[in-house]
Design an enzyme around this catalytic site. Structure first.
Site, PDB file in Angstrom:
ATOM      1  N   LYS A  30       0.832  -1.214   0.000  1.00  0.00           N
ATOM      2  CA  LYS A  30       0.000   0.000   0.000  1.00  0.00           C
ATOM      3  C   LYS A  30       0.865   1.263   0.000  1.00  0.00           C
ATOM      4  O   LYS A  30       0.606   2.189  -0.755  1.00  0.00           O
ATOM      5  CB  LYS A  30      -0.932   0.021   1.238  1.00  0.00           C
ATOM      6  N   ARG A  53      -0.517  -8.839  13.746  1.00  0.00           N
ATOM      7  CA  ARG A  53      -1.007  -7.834  12.790  1.00  0.00           C
ATOM      8  C   ARG A  53      -1.897  -8.471  11.736  1.00  0.00           C
ATOM      9  O   ARG A  53      -2.939  -7.928  11.360  1.00  0.00           O
ATOM     10  CB  ARG A  53       0.180  -7.124  12.120  1.00  0.00           C
ATOM     11  N   ARG A  71      12.055  -2.409  11.502  1.00  0.00           N
ATOM     12  CA  ARG A  71      10.803  -2.069  12.193  1.00  0.00           C
ATOM     13  C   ARG A  71      10.460  -3.163  13.192  1.00  0.00           C
ATOM     14  O   ARG A  71      10.346  -4.326  12.822  1.00  0.00           O
ATOM     15  CB  ARG A  71       9.664  -1.970  11.162  1.00  0.00           C
ATOM     16  N   ARG A  80      11.829  -6.858   5.012  1.00  0.00           N
ATOM     17  CA  ARG A  80      11.752  -5.477   5.511  1.00  0.00           C
ATOM     18  C   ARG A  80      12.360  -5.359   6.910  1.00  0.00           C
ATOM     19  O   ARG A  80      12.967  -4.357   7.261  1.00  0.00           O
ATOM     20  CB  ARG A  80      10.274  -5.022   5.522  1.00  0.00           C
ATOM     21  N   ARG A  85      -9.149   0.895   9.461  1.00  0.00           N
ATOM     22  CA  ARG A  85      -8.813  -0.495   9.776  1.00  0.00           C
ATOM     23  C   ARG A  85      -9.918  -1.163  10.587  1.00  0.00           C
ATOM     24  O   ARG A  85      -9.802  -2.345  10.902  1.00  0.00           O
ATOM     25  CB  ARG A  85      -7.534  -0.542  10.603  1.00  0.00           C
TER      26      ARG A  85
HETATM   27  P1  AMP Z   1       1.148   0.350   9.316  1.00  0.00           P
HETATM   28  O1  AMP Z   1       2.389   1.100   9.015  1.00  0.00           O
HETATM   29  O2  AMP Z   1      -0.054   0.862   8.567  1.00  0.00           O
HETATM   30  O3  AMP Z   1       1.323  -1.138   9.172  1.00  0.00           O
HETATM   31  O4  AMP Z   1       0.826   0.612  10.853  1.00  0.00           O
HETATM   32  C1  AMP Z   1       1.745   0.259  11.874  1.00  0.00           C
HETATM   33  C2  AMP Z   1       1.011   0.145  13.192  1.00  0.00           C
HETATM   34  O5  AMP Z   1       0.425   1.413  13.536  1.00  0.00           O
HETATM   35  C3  AMP Z   1      -0.154  -0.827  13.218  1.00  0.00           C
HETATM   36  O6  AMP Z   1       0.248  -2.168  13.441  1.00  0.00           O
HETATM   37  C4  AMP Z   1      -0.977  -0.269  14.372  1.00  0.00           C
HETATM   38  O7  AMP Z   1      -0.392  -0.560  15.623  1.00  0.00           O
HETATM   39  C5  AMP Z   1      -0.841   1.228  14.151  1.00  0.00           C
HETATM   40  N1  AMP Z   1      -1.884   1.726  13.216  1.00  0.00           N
HETATM   41  C6  AMP Z   1      -1.681   2.287  12.000  1.00  0.00           C
HETATM   42  N2  AMP Z   1      -2.837   2.647  11.435  1.00  0.00           N
HETATM   43  C7  AMP Z   1      -3.801   2.280  12.305  1.00  0.00           C
HETATM   44  C8  AMP Z   1      -5.227   2.359  12.264  1.00  0.00           C
HETATM   45  N3  AMP Z   1      -5.880   2.870  11.213  1.00  0.00           N
HETATM   46  N4  AMP Z   1      -5.909   1.881  13.348  1.00  0.00           N
HETATM   47  C9  AMP Z   1      -5.278   1.379  14.415  1.00  0.00           C
HETATM   48  N5  AMP Z   1      -3.946   1.256  14.501  1.00  0.00           N
HETATM   49  C10 AMP Z   1      -3.196   1.709  13.452  1.00  0.00           C
END
Ligand code: AMP
Length: 207
Positions: free
Chosen positions: A13, A144, A133, A127, A88
């Site tokens: 994404k 996740r 990360r 990654r 989400r």
């Molecule tokens: P991402 O980079 O989108 O994979 O997000 C990394 C982490 O940030 C996720 O595993 C969640 O802990 C938190 N996070 C990001 N976006 C959201 C969201 N829309 N709702 C809840 N937690 C989020």
């Protein structure tokens, strides 16, 4: 035009959002990036969400909705928004619809990047070694993915019912995926942007 890039973690994404940003001038709104920035800055919010993120759990709806609303208000002249990693949960999707409606906008298109779980695992391992990360470790990643399946995947029927959902193959090469995304957006695009065009310009066909 406002787009949601939809898919599990590591579906690509963020990569596609960046391509759209450079090709169409849309603004990428990644809640994951915003939360990581909050952590780097050492803010209260960053400290509050650090443990939750590292575990692979979702932070609260209130927090991410507030982050998105702030961005909508700070970027009223954006040509369009690309929502990446948001919404989400169903509550977030409903809040997004309400927030956009309040500002005279809506979600125009939801593009789902379909990728096998096994491929995701391989991407995340790579990654993890490249970017370090913490939530890309195998244990957090499992959580996740489970959260995606339990809390995020139910959004698919939510958007399908609204006729906004298109699924594309996320396993293809990056350029092929971005060509598919572009095709979907061009199909949906009615030439509208988020900028209001005065009625006299519309009458004269000027945009
Ligand atoms: P991402 O980079 O989108 O994979 O997000 C990394 C982490 O940030 C996720 O595993 C969640 O802990 C938190 N996070 C990001 N976006 C959201 C969201 N829309 N709702 C809840 N937690 C989020």
């Amino acid at each position: 035009m406002n787009i949601i890039l939809f898919g599990p973690p590591a579906a690509g994404k963020g990569t596609q959002a960046k391509i759209l940003t450079s090709e169409r001038g849309f603004l990428q709104l990644s809640t994951g990036d915003m939360l990581r920035a909050a952590r780097t800055s050492g803010s209260d919010l960053g400290n509050k969400v650090a443990g939750i993120m590292d575990r692979g759990d979702l932070v609260s709806d209130e927090i991410v909705i507030a982050l998105i609303e702030e961005q909508l208000d700070n970027n009223t002249d954006a040509a369009g928004f690309i929502f990446d990693g948001f919404p989400r949960t169903v509550a977030q999707a409903e809040a997004l619809d309400a927030s956009l409606e309040k500002r005279g906008m809506s979600v125009n298109s939801v593009v789902r990047l379909c990728v096998d779980d096994n491929v995701l695992l391989g991407r995340v391992e790579k990654r993890f070694t490249q970017e370090g990360r913490k939530d890309d470790n195998p244990e957090s990643f499992k959580i996740r993915l489970a959260n995606y399946n339990e809390q995020t995947a139910p959004l698919l029927p939510y958007y399908a019912k609204q006729g906004k959902l298109t699924e594309i193959d996320g396993l293809a090469e990056i350029d092929t995926v971005s060509a598919s995304v572009a095709q979907v957006l061009d199909m949906h695009n009615t030439g509208r942007t988020n900028k209001t065009v005065p009625f006299w310009k519309r009458l004269l066909g000027l945009k």
